[in-house]
Scaffold this motif. Structure first.
Motif, mmCIF file in Angstrom:
data_model
loop_
_atom_site.group_PDB
_atom_site.id
_atom_site.type_symbol
_atom_site.label_atom_id
_atom_site.label_comp_id
_atom_site.label_asym_id
_atom_site.label_seq_id
_atom_site.Cartn_x
_atom_site.Cartn_y
_atom_site.Cartn_z
ATOM 1 N N VAL A 82 0.934 -1.075 0.059
ATOM 2 C CA VAL A 82 0.129 -0.118 -0.084
ATOM 3 C C VAL A 82 0.696 1.238 -0.039
ATOM 4 O O VAL A 82 1.900 1.194 0.653
ATOM 5 C CB VAL A 82 -0.831 0.038 1.147
ATOM 6 C CG1 VAL A 82 -1.536 1.420 1.315
ATOM 7 C CG2 VAL A 82 -1.978 -0.995 1.087
ATOM 8 N N MET A 83 0.597 2.361 -0.802
ATOM 9 C CA MET A 83 1.554 3.464 -0.779
ATOM 10 C C MET A 83 0.802 4.731 -0.406
ATOM 11 O O MET A 83 -0.320 4.949 -0.956
ATOM 12 C CB MET A 83 1.873 3.655 -2.309
ATOM 13 C CG MET A 83 3.347 4.602 -2.327
ATOM 14 S SD MET A 83 3.714 5.119 -3.870
ATOM 15 C CE MET A 83 2.667 6.754 -3.953
ATOM 16 N N LEU A 105 -2.153 8.437 -11.921
ATOM 17 C CA LEU A 105 -1.608 7.453 -12.266
ATOM 18 C C LEU A 105 -1.912 6.263 -11.613
ATOM 19 O O LEU A 105 -1.904 5.044 -12.418
ATOM 20 C CB LEU A 105 0.123 7.620 -11.702
ATOM 21 C CG LEU A 105 1.232 6.611 -11.988
ATOM 22 C CD1 LEU A 105 1.279 6.379 -13.463
ATOM 23 C CD2 LEU A 105 2.561 6.917 -11.175
ATOM 24 N N ALA A 106 -2.375 6.031 -10.329
ATOM 25 C CA ALA A 106 -2.932 4.852 -10.008
ATOM 26 C C ALA A 106 -3.974 4.415 -10.784
ATOM 27 O O ALA A 106 -4.456 3.202 -11.056
ATOM 28 C CB ALA A 106 -3.242 5.138 -8.409
ATOM 29 N N GLU A 124 8.344 -5.749 -9.423
ATOM 30 C CA GLU A 124 7.840 -7.424 -9.180
ATOM 31 C C GLU A 124 6.835 -7.330 -7.905
ATOM 32 O O GLU A 124 5.770 -8.249 -7.688
ATOM 33 C CB GLU A 124 8.652 -8.319 -8.886
ATOM 34 C CG GLU A 124 9.793 -8.697 -10.276
ATOM 35 C CD GLU A 124 10.630 -9.479 -9.954
ATOM 36 O OE1 GLU A 124 10.673 -10.163 -8.838
ATOM 37 O OE2 GLU A 124 11.438 -10.139 -10.764
ATOM 38 N N HIS A 125 6.764 -6.095 -7.313
ATOM 39 C CA HIS A 125 5.889 -5.886 -6.136
ATOM 40 C C HIS A 125 4.310 -5.640 -6.563
ATOM 41 O O HIS A 125 4.099 -5.043 -7.663
ATOM 42 C CB HIS A 125 6.360 -4.850 -5.105
ATOM 43 C CG HIS A 125 7.857 -5.213 -4.709
ATOM 44 N ND1 HIS A 125 7.994 -6.180 -3.564
ATOM 45 C CD2 HIS A 125 9.029 -4.505 -4.881
ATOM 46 C CE1 HIS A 125 9.197 -6.223 -3.553
ATOM 47 N NE2 HIS A 125 9.728 -5.375 -4.094
ATOM 48 N N GLU A 126 3.519 -5.862 -5.949
ATOM 49 C CA GLU A 126 1.995 -5.593 -6.360
ATOM 50 C C GLU A 126 1.449 -4.449 -5.496
ATOM 51 O O GLU A 126 1.358 -4.446 -4.116
ATOM 52 C CB GLU A 126 1.205 -6.859 -5.789
ATOM 53 C CG GLU A 126 -0.482 -6.763 -6.058
ATOM 54 C CD GLU A 126 -1.358 -7.972 -5.503
ATOM 55 O OE1 GLU A 126 -2.251 -7.789 -5.810
ATOM 56 O OE2 GLU A 126 -0.556 -8.723 -4.983
ATOM 57 N N VAL A 127 0.943 -3.367 -6.050
ATOM 58 C CA VAL A 127 0.533 -2.251 -5.331
ATOM 59 C C VAL A 127 -1.270 -2.554 -5.314
ATOM 60 O O VAL A 127 -1.666 -2.655 -6.181
ATOM 61 C CB VAL A 127 0.443 -1.057 -6.267
ATOM 62 C CG1 VAL A 127 0.101 0.030 -5.538
ATOM 63 C CG2 VAL A 127 2.155 -0.780 -6.524
ATOM 64 N N ALA A 128 -1.569 -2.484 -4.083
ATOM 65 C CA ALA A 128 -2.928 -3.031 -3.830
ATOM 66 C C ALA A 128 -3.928 -1.808 -3.518
ATOM 67 O O ALA A 128 -5.132 -2.028 -3.858
ATOM 68 C CB ALA A 128 -2.822 -3.971 -2.410
ATOM 69 N N LEU A 129 -3.322 -0.662 -3.063
ATOM 70 C CA LEU A 129 -4.145 0.603 -2.616
ATOM 71 C C LEU A 129 -3.093 1.804 -2.502
ATOM 72 O O LEU A 129 -1.880 1.723 -2.252
ATOM 73 C CB LEU A 129 -4.655 0.295 -1.338
ATOM 74 C CG LEU A 129 -5.776 1.415 -0.798
ATOM 75 C CD1 LEU A 129 -6.833 1.559 -1.556
ATOM 76 C CD2 LEU A 129 -5.951 1.206 0.736
ATOM 77 N N VAL A 146 -5.357 1.118 -10.039
ATOM 78 C CA VAL A 146 -4.930 0.649 -8.500
ATOM 79 C C VAL A 146 -6.202 1.565 -7.747
ATOM 80 O O VAL A 146 -6.491 2.714 -8.182
ATOM 81 C CB VAL A 146 -3.627 1.247 -8.235
ATOM 82 C CG1 VAL A 146 -3.519 0.972 -6.755
ATOM 83 C CG2 VAL A 146 -2.713 0.226 -8.871
ATOM 84 N N PRO A 147 -6.866 1.061 -6.797
ATOM 85 C CA PRO A 147 -7.951 1.830 -5.978
ATOM 86 C C PRO A 147 -7.299 3.008 -5.336
ATOM 87 O O PRO A 147 -5.966 2.680 -4.903
ATOM 88 C CB PRO A 147 -8.357 0.824 -5.064
ATOM 89 C CG PRO A 147 -8.126 -0.812 -5.605
ATOM 90 C CD PRO A 147 -6.799 -0.550 -6.478
#
Length: 315
Positions: free
Chosen positions: A4-5, A50-51, A23-28, A56-57
Motif C-alpha cells: 500500500v502506498m 497514475l494509480a 515485481e511488487h503488487e500495489v494493492a491500494l 489501482v484503487p
C-alpha cells in the motif's frame, strides 16, 4: 510483496511508477487532495491519476485518521506500506499494521534535515551533498531505522531545482531496493544517531525575505535555493517588493552599511552585505537579475540606473 502506498506530488508519482514497474503488487494508494498552496502546486504530478490509469484503487485523504480508511487498509492486507512525501502524521495503528511495517522515503540524509523542505534548507546551509533515505517508520517523525541511503554532490552553482532533479532520480530505485531487502528477511537496519538530528519547519514568506546582514555567500545560496518554480528571495526598494532572481558573490570586497546599492561589477550591481560590512573585509552580493512588484524581469544594470540608496527587508 503486497504494497500500500501513501504518497503525494511528483515524489509520490515517481515512487508509484517504480512500484508499478517492479515485481511488487500495489494493492491500494492513499494520496492527498489537490492543493492550491503555493509550495504544493510545485512538482504536482498526480499520484491519483497514475494509480487510476493502472487500475489501482485510490483513497483521497488530508489525514489518515478515519475508520473507513483503516478498514480499507486491513482489507488490502499489505505486507508493507511505502510512504513518500506524505504531508501529515500517520498514526501508529497504521504504520505498524503491515507484516513488515512502513518504509518511509525522505529527501535528506537523515538524521539531518528531517521535516520539511530539506533540499532548500541544505543548500542555504552550504551542505556538500544531499540525498534520499529509506527508513522504517516509527512514532518519531523521520527518526526510524535506516534501510538505505543514497547521496549526490551539491555543485558550486546548483539551485534547489537542480538538486530536486538529482534526488528525484533516487526515489524509485531506493524504494524498490529497500523493499527487496525487506523481502529478503533483513532486519539489521542502522539506528539513527539522534545527537546529529535536525528538524526543519515548512518554509514561509519570512524564510525568503533577504536579510542584508547575512554574509554574501549565504545570500547567494538563498537566491539559488529559491530558484524557479519556488518563490524567489525578495527585498524592498523604495518601499516596493523586489525579487532577486540571479546573483553571485562579488569579486571585490565592499565596506559600508548592509543593503547599500553600491557598485557596478561587470554585468551586476553589488549590494553591501554582512553584519560587519563596516570593516571592508566582506564580499557583497552581485545582483544580476531582478523582478519588480508588477512582474517585470530586468537585468540589475537596467533596473539600478543609479547607485546609492538601500535595499531593506521591510517596505
Amino acid at each position: 510483496m503486497r504494497v500500500v502506498m501513501f504518497g503525494y506530488q511528483t515524489w509520490g508519482h515517481r515512487t508509484l511508477q517504480a512500484l508499478l514497474d517492479s515485481e511488487h503488487e500495489v494493492a491500494l494508494v492513499v494520496t492527498h487532495p489537490k492543493s492550491e498552496h503555493a509550495y504544493e502546486k510545485i512538482w504536482d504530478d498526480s499520484v491519483a491519476d497514475l494509480a487510476e490509469q493502472h487500475g489501482v484503487p485510490v483513497l483521497i485523504r488530508n489525514r489518515p485518521d478515519d475508520e473507513e480508511l483503516f478498514a480499507r487498509l486491513k482489507e488490502a492486507d499489505p505486507d508493507v506500506i511505502v510512504a513518500t512525501n506524505w504531508r501529515t502524521w500517520i498514526p501508529e495503528r497504521i504504520f505498524n499494521l503491515p507484516r513488515h511495517g512502513t518504509l518511509n522515503v525522505h529527501d535528506s540524509l537523515l538524521p539531518a534535515y528531517a521535516g520539511f523542505s530539506p533540499l532548500i534548507w541544505a543548500l542555504i546551509n552550504g551542505e556538500k551533498e544531499v540525498g534520499v533515505t529509506a527508513h522504517m517508520m516509527d512514532e518519531v517523525l523521520d527518526a526510524g531505522d535506516i534501510v538505505l541511503q543514497r547521496a549526490v554532490p551539491v555543485g558550486p552553482r546548483d539551485t534547489t531545482t537542480d538538486l530536486f532533479r538529482k534526488t528525484l532520480e533516487l526515489f524509485g530505485p531506493i524504494t524498490v531496493d529497500g523493499l527487496d531487502l525487506i523481502a529478503s528477511g533483513r532486519t539489521d537496519w542502522v539506528k539513527q544517531d539522534r545527537s546529529k538530528a535536525s528538524f526543519f519547519h515548512k518554509r514561509s514568506t519570512e524564510d525568503i525575505r533577504i536579510d542584508w546582514s547575512w554574509p554574501a555567500e549565504v545570500l547567494d545560496r538563498l537566491v539559488r535555493a529559491q530558484s524557479a518554480p519556488y518563490p524567489a528571495a525578495f527585498t524592498h526598494h523604495r518601499g516596493k517588493r523586489l525579487e532577486i532572481l540571479a546573483a553571485r558573490v562579488s569579486e571585490g570586497r565592499y565596506g559600508g552599511t548592509p543593503g547599500r546599492i553600491f557598485y557596478r561589477e561587470d554585468d551586476a550591481v553589488v549590494i553591501v552585505a554582512g553584519a560587519d560590512a563596516r570593516t571592508g573585509r566582506n564580499h557583497g552580493l552581485a545582483v544580476e537579475r531582478v523582478r519588480t512588484e508588477d512582474g517585470r524581469e530586468l537585468s540589475a544594470a537596467d533596473y539600478f540606473t543609479t547607485m546609492g540608496g538601500y535595499l531593506t527587508d521591510r517596505p
